[in-house]
Every structure is written in structure tokens, then in C-alpha cells.
Motif scaffolding. Structure first.
Motif, PDB file in Angstrom:
ATOM      1  N   GLY A 186     -10.349 -15.458 -18.818  1.00 33.06           N
ATOM      2  CA  GLY A 186      -8.966 -15.200 -19.190  1.00 33.06           C
ATOM      3  C   GLY A 186      -8.185 -14.373 -18.200  1.00 33.06           C
ATOM      4  O   GLY A 186      -7.005 -14.095 -18.427  1.00 33.06           O
ATOM      5  N   GLN A 187      -8.835 -13.995 -17.091  1.00 33.53           N
ATOM      6  CA  GLN A 187      -8.152 -13.164 -16.098  1.00 33.53           C
ATOM      7  C   GLN A 187      -8.046 -13.910 -14.765  1.00 33.53           C
ATOM      8  O   GLN A 187      -8.560 -15.009 -14.611  1.00 33.53           O
ATOM      9  CB  GLN A 187      -8.890 -11.839 -15.918  1.00 33.53           C
ATOM     10  CG  GLN A 187      -8.940 -11.009 -17.194  1.00 33.53           C
ATOM     11  CD  GLN A 187      -9.574  -9.650 -16.977  1.00 33.53           C
ATOM     12  OE1 GLN A 187      -9.617  -9.128 -15.865  1.00 33.53           O
ATOM     13  NE2 GLN A 187     -10.077  -9.052 -18.049  1.00 33.53           N
ATOM     14  N   LYS A 188      -7.373 -13.294 -13.820  1.00 36.65           N
ATOM     15  CA  LYS A 188      -7.188 -13.980 -12.553  1.00 36.65           C
ATOM     16  C   LYS A 188      -8.405 -13.822 -11.653  1.00 36.65           C
ATOM     17  O   LYS A 188      -9.277 -12.986 -11.882  1.00 36.65           O
ATOM     18  CB  LYS A 188      -5.940 -13.479 -11.834  1.00 36.65           C
ATOM     19  CG  LYS A 188      -6.005 -12.056 -11.319  1.00 36.65           C
ATOM     20  CD  LYS A 188      -4.708 -11.747 -10.567  1.00 36.65           C
ATOM     21  CE  LYS A 188      -4.707 -10.357 -10.008  1.00 36.65           C
ATOM     22  NZ  LYS A 188      -3.456 -10.073  -9.254  1.00 36.65           N
ATOM     23  N   VAL A 189      -8.456 -14.644 -10.642  1.00 38.60           N
ATOM     24  CA  VAL A 189      -9.543 -14.609  -9.672  1.00 38.60           C
ATOM     25  C   VAL A 189      -9.361 -13.379  -8.776  1.00 38.60           C
ATOM     26  O   VAL A 189      -8.272 -13.137  -8.256  1.00 38.60           O
ATOM     27  CB  VAL A 189      -9.550 -15.893  -8.824  1.00 38.60           C
ATOM     28  CG1 VAL A 189     -10.683 -15.860  -7.812  1.00 38.60           C
ATOM     29  CG2 VAL A 189      -9.676 -17.127  -9.720  1.00 38.60           C
ATOM     30  N   GLU A 190     -10.466 -12.624  -8.609  1.00 39.92           N
ATOM     31  CA  GLU A 190     -10.394 -11.387  -7.824  1.00 39.92           C
ATOM     32  C   GLU A 190     -11.341 -11.456  -6.628  1.00 39.92           C
ATOM     33  O   GLU A 190     -12.477 -11.913  -6.746  1.00 39.92           O
ATOM     34  CB  GLU A 190     -10.816 -10.190  -8.679  1.00 39.92           C
ATOM     35  CG  GLU A 190     -10.028  -9.984  -9.941  1.00 39.92           C
ATOM     36  CD  GLU A 190     -10.683  -8.918 -10.808  1.00 39.92           C
ATOM     37  OE1 GLU A 190     -10.127  -7.805 -10.873  1.00 39.92           O
ATOM     38  OE2 GLU A 190     -11.748  -9.191 -11.405  1.00 39.92           O
TER      39      GLU A 190
END
Lengths: 113, 113
Positions: free
Chosen positions: B40-44
């Protein structure tokens, strides 16, 4: 510092209608910008990239993006959506010094029949 | 067409255990990267690697993480003592020298229980 902002977390379109996914960037240098697509349970696939050669960039599957320096934008478009376009789309800027990618938060595209 | 491969596709481990995620980059590429995407989060960005050493690492890449290129083909990410918050999809990427286009593997989903 470089960054990208994807303005919409979710976009819904009907099949056959145009797609617009918005991305704004921030960069002190001439940026290298990319759009990647991620289908469910799949990896990241490059759709297209901008590296200062031409402001209108054509990618795979009928997608294109226009680099507008005056608006610091790199919006992704497609004239006619297909059901198979339903996926998560990421706008990415490449760090000019280290080449690491900085991702936007993603836009989930839903295509309605 | 050459591609980046990753193994395993899914790894389940208990908290505190060590895991090694494996990647085989494209053969003529010399820059290697690890990214992660918490659900659910962005690619880091985690780390970049060139010429057998780390080029850059993010704040996430603390002492429990390490990378290695043990032979001419594999590129590994080791997490020494996994935590629940390490549960994520881990992507490996590679690129040619001085090129900003990265090619991603399909990812390894790590689940820490």
C-alpha cells in the motif's frame, strides 16, 4: 532534492475513453523521467522515458507522455483505455548524480467495462 | 530478451531470522539496486552497488542489511534479524554503466511473522 508528485491516487475510466495520469516533478537539473506500470502481483515494467531528446515521448501499449518544463509536469496519456490497462502506474525521476530512482506514490487505474 | 530474475518469489520467515534474497541482473549491467515496497505504500530506494561496493544507501538500509555480489552473476540482499516491519516486496534492478534506465526483476515478497 528531486521529487515527483502523482496528483491522483485512483483514476477510473470507461473502456475506450482517454486516460490521463498526472505527474509533477521537482528538480534543479534537467530531469530524467519515467513511467512504470505494475500489474497485480507482477514486477515493474517500463512504459516510457524522457531524457531531453523530445518533449513528447511515445511508449509501449499506446501510452505517451509530454514533458512540460514551464508546468514541471510529465503527464501520461492514452487515447483509448483497454481493460488490460488496469494497473498501478508510477512516475519516477532519476537522481542526476547517483541514478537512483525516486518514485511517486502511484496511481491505481481502474477501467470500467 | 534479457531480464532480471529474483528468487524466491515469496519468502515467509519468523521474526529474528536471517533471510537472503537473490537476484540475477542482466549480464552486461554493472549497476545494481534494491528497492522495497511495503504493502500500500510507494517504492523506496534501499541501496545501489557498483564495482563491488555500495554507491549509496538510504536511511532504511541500516546495519541489519547487507548486499553482496558473491560471484559474477548473483546479487544478494541479506537481512540479518528480520522484523515485522521488514515485510514488503523487494525489487532488484540493474542498469548499464552511466545509463539511467533500470530494469526490474519481478520481486520477492517477504513476509515476516
Amino acid at each position: 532534492a528531486q521529487s515527483v508528485t502523482q496528483l491522483d491516487s485512483h483514476v477510473s475510466v470507461s473502456e475506450g475513453t482517454p486516460v490521463l495520469l498526472r505527474c509533477n516533478y521537482s528538480s534543479s537539473y534537467s530531469p530524467s523521467l519515467f513511467w512504470y506500470v505494475q500489474h497485480p502481483n507482477k514486477g515493474l515494467q517500463l512504459l516510457l522515458k524522457y531524457t531531453s531528446a523530445a518533449t513528447l515521448v511515445k511508449g509501449i501499449n499506446g501510452f505517451e507522455a509530454e514533458f512540460k518544463k514551464s508546468e514541471t509536469s510529465f503527464h501520461l496519456t492514452k487515447p483509448s483505455a483497454h481493460m488490460s490497462d488496469a494497473a498501478e502506474y508510477f512516475c519516477v525521476v532519476s537522481d542526476v548524480r547517483t541514478y537512483k530512482y525516486i518514485f511517486g506514490t502511484g496511481t491505481r487505474l481502474k477501467v470500467l467495462a | 530478451e534479457p531480464e532480471v530474475t529474483q528468487t524466491p518469489s515469496h519468502q515467509v520467515t519468523q521474526m529474528g531470522q536471517e533471510v537472503i534474497l537473490r537476484c540475477v541482473p542482466i549480464s552486461n549491467h554493472l549497476y545494481f539496486y534494491w528497492y522495497r515496497q511495503i504493502l500500500g505504500q510507494k517504492v523506496e530506494f534501499l541501496v545501489s552497488f557498483y564495482n563491488n561496493e555500495i554507491s549509496e544507501k538510504s536511511e532504511i538500509f541500516d546495519d541489519q542489511f547487507s548486499v553482496e555480489r558473491p560471484d559474477g552473476s548473483n546479487f544478494t540482499l541479506k537481512i540479518r534479524s528480520t522484523k515485522l516491519e521488514d515485510s514488503a516486496m523487494y525489487f532488484c534492478a540493474s542498469s548499464e554503466p552511466f545509463r539511467d534506465e533500470q530494469y526490474f526483476g519481478p520481486g520477492t515478497r517477504l513476509t515476516v511473522t
